[in-house]
Design an enzyme around this catalytic site. Structure first.
Site, PDB file in Angstrom:
ATOM      1  N   HIS A  63      -3.913-115.878 -51.844  1.00 52.05           N
ATOM      2  CA  HIS A  63      -2.923-116.960 -51.785  1.00 52.05           C
ATOM      3  C   HIS A  63      -2.099-116.877 -50.495  1.00 52.05           C
ATOM      4  O   HIS A  63      -2.018-117.842 -49.725  1.00 52.05           O
ATOM      5  CB  HIS A  63      -2.009-116.870 -53.011  1.00 52.05           C
ATOM      6  CG  HIS A  63      -0.969-117.937 -53.096  1.00 52.05           C
ATOM      7  ND1 HIS A  63      -1.111-119.061 -53.862  1.00 52.05           N
ATOM      8  CD2 HIS A  63       0.243-118.074 -52.496  1.00 52.05           C
ATOM      9  CE1 HIS A  63      -0.041-119.843 -53.739  1.00 52.05           C
ATOM     10  NE2 HIS A  63       0.808-119.252 -52.906  1.00 52.05           N
ATOM     11  N   GLU A  64      -1.504-115.710 -50.254  1.00 53.83           N
ATOM     12  CA  GLU A  64      -0.641-115.576 -49.069  1.00 53.83           C
ATOM     13  C   GLU A  64      -1.472-115.660 -47.787  1.00 53.83           C
ATOM     14  O   GLU A  64      -0.991-116.164 -46.766  1.00 53.83           O
ATOM     15  CB  GLU A  64       0.170-114.277 -49.128  1.00 53.83           C
ATOM     16  CG  GLU A  64       1.091-114.139 -50.349  1.00 53.83           C
ATOM     17  CD  GLU A  64       2.028-115.322 -50.587  1.00 53.83           C
ATOM     18  OE1 GLU A  64       2.402-116.006 -49.611  1.00 53.83           O
ATOM     19  OE2 GLU A  64       2.383-115.578 -51.762  1.00 53.83           O
TER      20      GLU A  64
ATOM     21  N   GLU B 221       1.337-125.230 -49.898  1.00 52.30           N
ATOM     22  CA  GLU B 221       0.700-124.790 -51.142  1.00 52.30           C
ATOM     23  C   GLU B 221      -0.749-125.264 -51.220  1.00 52.30           C
ATOM     24  O   GLU B 221      -1.575-124.627 -51.860  1.00 52.30           O
ATOM     25  CB  GLU B 221       1.477-125.287 -52.368  1.00 52.30           C
ATOM     26  CG  GLU B 221       2.734-124.496 -52.680  1.00 52.30           C
ATOM     27  CD  GLU B 221       2.473-123.010 -52.928  1.00 52.30           C
ATOM     28  OE1 GLU B 221       3.001-122.192 -52.137  1.00 52.30           O
ATOM     29  OE2 GLU B 221       1.763-122.651 -53.877  1.00 52.30           O
TER      30      GLU B 221
HETATM   31 ZN    ZN Z   1       2.548-120.219 -52.132  1.00 51.58          ZN
END
Ligand code: ZN
Length: 510
Positions: A273-274, A303
């Site tokens: 994710h990061e 996102e």
């Molecule tokens: Zn995020």
């Protein structure tokens, strides 16, 4: 985009403006570095001084961007450069600088001080109210937060909806009316899908909850982030409590993670994710470095990148066809006897759950939409804070078919409303999901070989499509424009719903 003439050879007012904006950016980067340190290595004894140092830097940064001289420079440049320049980067720079300047200048400094104090008190109380399930104690503070959120919005009047200025802070150009319509449509489709999935046989995810040594987890996650294209020569990964990505310059974009030795998915998926956030920042046009264009376009677009890599790629069958054998080699006693299919089902388990941050891809949107709807109700005055916990339980029963037994697992679970404004705090998460699927559909239409490459463990075509169509532009376009440019369509729910329907239809045989 190449470095354009007006951009490269800025002189006069444009050069002065850019120097001032760079100064502002430098102050913000210095504050970000102190925050990164606070969340990773700072000894506890540093807390009080660090708070003061950050307040000082924030005040200087605010004074820098709110300075009347920036307003005067913009007034002149908007008349001259903007009308004569056909350089889209310069036009975008003036628009973004105007926006940042007004966001800072329109808010009186006594309000900034009052809100900072209130926010600190509210956060402090939340850290004890949440574990002790004590909504009553924090209720008056949340009421004040809503008043302050309305007052903040009023500085940007006129607006269509009181939440618009708050939404616009995180997702520029988005309005309550647009987001509300998208979310209503999405909720209508998600509720029956969740119902159908949760009436099927549940997935078995016990293979993820064994003992997985930390070092092996970290090494495997780093290997994957590197394969995605996160450049460790311009980045690094450290441990923290709540994983985040932060950028100090194009050459220094860092990620953090949290490891649990009894839960393989924690560090693994937070790393993917990061890394998605970081790849975005690392691939913004170098010409925008040290200017306000040199950041991601919005919370939602950010996102979309993290979730695309974490979920659409990182929880897909082709991806694990490529990497499951190496994961089994790292953890032979834990996963040696677990089939690839069983692992794939485990990492995509859907269940009705109370906590947003632990939610799976299918139910996640419902958690976000619920919060967004409550933000509008609270700001409009249609819902009183005293009725919020009960409204939360009712809505949960409707959407999920379960009810939290405590406010700890209900209205107190997220820090956002207790450490910031009410309004604009959540929509970016769900907008990001919608965008991620829309971007991927467009990428696959352009470059169908992407799926095969993922199965081979390579990501160059996908990453360069995203770089070309999303990353390089930074803040040059508003999110809605960026989506339309990249995908040829306005933002909609169909690609995301098609993605969920086809993936989970197959998984749960519905
Ligand atoms: Zn995020």
């Amino acid at each position: 985009m190449g470095q354009s003439e007006a951009w490269g050879a800025a002189d006069g007012d444009l050069a002065i403006l850019r120097a001032r904006l760079t100064e502002h950016g430098d102050l913000e980067s210095a504050a970000s570095l102190l925050r990164w340190d606070q969340a990773t290595y700072m000894p506890q004894g540093g807390a009080a001084a660090r708070g003061r140092q950050l307040a000082t830097l924030d005040r200087l940064a605010h004074g820098c961007i709110a300075h009347p001289e920036i307003g005067r420079l913009l007034d002149r440049l908007e008349k001259t450069v903007a009308s004569s320049s056909n350089d889209p980067a310069v036009v975008a720079l003036l628009r973004v600088a105007r926006r940042d300047h007004e966001r800072a200048a329109k808010v009186p400094s006594d309000f900034v001080g009052e809100f900072a104090n209130h926010r600190a008190a509210s956060y402090e109380l939340w850290t004890t109210a949440r574990p002790s399930n004590d909504f009553a104690s924090i209720r008056p503070l949340l009421e004040k937060t809503i008043d302050l959120s309305r007052r903040y919005a009023s500085f940007f009047a006129p607006f269509e909806h009181v939440a618009d200025p708050l939404i616009d802070d995180a997702d520029p150009g988005m309005k309550a009316s647009t987001v509300r319509a998208l979310f209503a449509e999405l909720r209508q489709k998600l509720v029956p899908l969740v119902r159908a999935i949760t009436s099927a046989a549940p997935a078995d995810d016990r293979c993820l909850f064994q003992s997985f040594p930390e070092d092996d987890q970290l090494a495997f996650g780093k290997m994957l982030a590197g394969r995605f294209g996160y450049d460790f020569a311009r980045g690094r990964q450290d441990k923290t409590h709540h994983p985040f990505m932060t950028k100090f310059s194009l050459g220094d974009v860092r990620i953090t993670t949290r490891v649990r030795e009894d839960d393989l998915s924690e560090a693994l998926f937070s790393t993917l994710h990061e890394a998605g956030h970081a790849i975005y920042e690392q691939n913004i046009d170098a010409a925008f470095e040290a200017s306000p264009l040199g950041h991601g376009a919005s919370a939602g677009v950010h996102e979309s990148q993290s979730r695309l890599w974490e979920n659409i790629v990182g929880r897909s069958r082709p991806f694990w066809r490529a990497f499951y054998p190496s994961l089994q080699k790292v953890f032979p006693s834990q996963l040696g006897a677990v089939s690839q299919d069983a692992f794939y089902r485990a990492i995509n388990k859907v269940e009705r759950s109370l906590i947003r941050t632990n939610a799976d891809e299918v139910t996640y949107g419902l958690h976000v939409i619920l919060r967004f709807d409550f933000e509008l109700d609270l700001l409009e005055g249609r819902l009183a804070v005293k009725d919020l916990p009960e409204a939360w339980r009712e809505r949960f029963r409707e959407d999920f078919g379960i009810v939290p037994e405590t406010d700890t697992d209900g209205v107190l679970q997220d820090v956002h409303w207790y450490d910031g404004f009410v309004g604009g705090a959540f929509q970016g998460y769900a907008l990001g999901n919608l965008m991620s699927a829309q971007f991927l559909e467009a990428a696959l239409a352009d470059r169908p070989e992407v799926t095969q490459e993922i199965e081979n463990g390579t990501f160059d075509t996908l990453r360069s499509w995203l770089g070309q169509n999303v990353h390089r532009f930074g803040r040059m376009y508003l999110p809605a424009q960026l989506v339309e440019r990249a995908t040829g369509k306005p933002l909609g729910i169909e690609p995301y719903f098609r993605y969920l329907r086809s993936k989970y239809g197959e998984l749960y045989d519905i």
